[in-house]
Motif scaffolding. Structure first.
Motif, PDB file in Angstrom:
ATOM      1  N   SER A 152       0.845  -1.198   0.000  1.00 47.51           N
ATOM      2  CA  SER A 152       0.000   0.000   0.000  1.00 47.51           C
ATOM      3  C   SER A 152       0.880   1.248   0.000  1.00 47.51           C
ATOM      4  O   SER A 152       2.065   1.191   0.347  1.00 47.51           O
ATOM      5  N   ILE A 153       0.254   2.367  -0.358  1.00 45.79           N
ATOM      6  CA  ILE A 153       0.959   3.647  -0.323  1.00 45.79           C
ATOM      7  C   ILE A 153       1.391   3.958   1.108  1.00 45.79           C
ATOM      8  O   ILE A 153       2.494   4.442   1.343  1.00 45.79           O
ATOM      9  N   LEU A 154       0.532   3.648   2.076  1.00 41.74           N
ATOM     10  CA  LEU A 154       0.873   3.893   3.481  1.00 41.74           C
ATOM     11  C   LEU A 154       2.098   3.083   3.902  1.00 41.74           C
ATOM     12  O   LEU A 154       2.997   3.601   4.566  1.00 41.74           O
TER      13      LEU A 154
ATOM     14  N   LEU B 119      14.263   7.961   3.429  1.00 42.99           N
ATOM     15  CA  LEU B 119      14.477   7.927   1.986  1.00 42.99           C
ATOM     16  C   LEU B 119      13.353   8.653   1.265  1.00 42.99           C
ATOM     17  O   LEU B 119      12.227   8.695   1.748  1.00 42.99           O
ATOM     18  N   ARG B 120      13.651   9.193   0.117  1.00 43.21           N
ATOM     19  CA  ARG B 120      12.633   9.840  -0.720  1.00 43.21           C
ATOM     20  C   ARG B 120      12.331   9.035  -1.973  1.00 43.21           C
ATOM     21  O   ARG B 120      11.354   9.320  -2.658  1.00 43.21           O
ATOM     22  N   HIS B 121      13.188   8.082  -2.297  1.00 44.86           N
ATOM     23  CA  HIS B 121      13.014   7.250  -3.484  1.00 44.86           C
ATOM     24  C   HIS B 121      13.217   5.796  -3.092  1.00 44.86           C
ATOM     25  O   HIS B 121      14.121   5.495  -2.305  1.00 44.86           O
ATOM     26  N   LEU B 122      12.399   4.922  -3.651  1.00 44.22           N
ATOM     27  CA  LEU B 122      12.556   3.484  -3.384  1.00 44.22           C
ATOM     28  C   LEU B 122      12.411   2.699  -4.678  1.00 44.22           C
ATOM     29  O   LEU B 122      11.521   2.988  -5.490  1.00 44.22           O
ATOM     30  N   PRO B 123      13.259   1.686  -4.867  1.00 45.32           N
ATOM     31  CA  PRO B 123      13.049   0.790  -5.997  1.00 45.32           C
ATOM     32  C   PRO B 123      11.847  -0.100  -5.713  1.00 45.32           C
ATOM     33  O   PRO B 123      11.586  -0.469  -4.576  1.00 45.32           O
TER      34      PRO B 123
ATOM     35  N   ARG C  61       7.733  12.547  -4.004  1.00 47.86           N
ATOM     36  CA  ARG C  61       7.102  13.620  -4.777  1.00 47.86           C
ATOM     37  C   ARG C  61       5.884  13.105  -5.550  1.00 47.86           C
ATOM     38  O   ARG C  61       4.857  13.781  -5.628  1.00 47.86           O
ATOM     39  N   GLU C  62       5.974  11.904  -6.113  1.00 48.06           N
ATOM     40  CA  GLU C  62       4.835  11.313  -6.823  1.00 48.06           C
ATOM     41  C   GLU C  62       3.661  11.058  -5.881  1.00 48.06           C
ATOM     42  O   GLU C  62       2.508  11.316  -6.216  1.00 48.06           O
ATOM     43  N   ILE C  63       3.962  10.545  -4.695  1.00 49.01           N
ATOM     44  CA  ILE C  63       2.915  10.252  -3.721  1.00 49.01           C
ATOM     45  C   ILE C  63       2.247  11.532  -3.251  1.00 49.01           C
ATOM     46  O   ILE C  63       1.015  11.633  -3.209  1.00 49.01           O
ATOM     47  N   VAL C  64       3.045  12.545  -2.939  1.00 54.67           N
ATOM     48  CA  VAL C  64       2.496  13.831  -2.499  1.00 54.67           C
ATOM     49  C   VAL C  64       1.641  14.434  -3.613  1.00 54.67           C
ATOM     50  O   VAL C  64       0.540  14.940  -3.366  1.00 54.67           O
ATOM     51  N   GLY C  65       2.111  14.364  -4.838  1.00 48.69           N
ATOM     52  CA  GLY C  65       1.348  14.884  -5.973  1.00 48.69           C
ATOM     53  C   GLY C  65       0.012  14.179  -6.139  1.00 48.69           C
ATOM     54  O   GLY C  65      -1.012  14.807  -6.421  1.00 48.69           O
ATOM     55  N   LEU C  66      -0.002  12.873  -5.938  1.00 48.36           N
ATOM     56  CA  LEU C  66      -1.233  12.096  -6.035  1.00 48.36           C
ATOM     57  C   LEU C  66      -2.238  12.553  -4.982  1.00 48.36           C
ATOM     58  O   LEU C  66      -3.417  12.762  -5.270  1.00 48.36           O
TER      59      LEU C  66
ATOM     60  N   ILE D 183      -7.074  15.541  -3.159  1.00 51.17           N
ATOM     61  CA  ILE D 183      -7.682  16.549  -2.287  1.00 51.17           C
ATOM     62  C   ILE D 183      -8.307  17.657  -3.126  1.00 51.17           C
ATOM     63  O   ILE D 183      -9.425  18.110  -2.858  1.00 51.17           O
ATOM     64  N   SER D 184      -7.598  18.091  -4.156  1.00 47.89           N
ATOM     65  CA  SER D 184      -8.100  19.145  -5.038  1.00 47.89           C
ATOM     66  C   SER D 184      -9.414  18.719  -5.701  1.00 47.89           C
ATOM     67  O   SER D 184     -10.358  19.492  -5.790  1.00 47.89           O
TER      68      SER D 184
END
Length: 93
Positions: A44-46, A57-61, A76-81, A86-87
């Motif tokens: 999961s994203i969580l 870490l900010r990036h994971l394989p 950054r991808e997760i935050v953007g999603l 929310i928007s």
């Protein structure tokens, strides 16, 4: 530990001799992280966010069951999603 300045204004990275070696590396092998923390596509994203936080870490394989690289995920991808989600919720109310 020593402070290593990588030339980014306002940021100094606290690290060890290993970070200094990475900075002077000549090959990818010298610079790469062996046996990196990874996630799998079914997580999961969580769970992914928890792994990022736990290991700082900010990036994971992303690897499959055979430990084959299938992609990368970044914070950054997760935050953007979540921003998009929310928007959209705000617009629909």
């Amino acid at each position: 530990l020593q402070v290593i300045d990588f030339g980014v204004p306002g940021r100094a990275i606290v690290g060890s001799v290993r970070e200094l070696r990475k900075r002077t590396a000549k090959t990818v092998k010298e610079m790469m992280t062996p046996n990196p923390v990874s996630v799998n596509p079914e997580m999961s994203i969580l769970e992914t966010l928890n792994a990022m936080r736990e290991h700082k870490l900010r990036h994971l394989p992303v690897v499959d069951k055979k430990n084959k690289l299938v992609g990368l995920i970044c914070l950054r991808e997760i935050v953007g999603l979540y921003r998009l989600s929310i928007s959209e919720k705000i617009k629909s109310t």
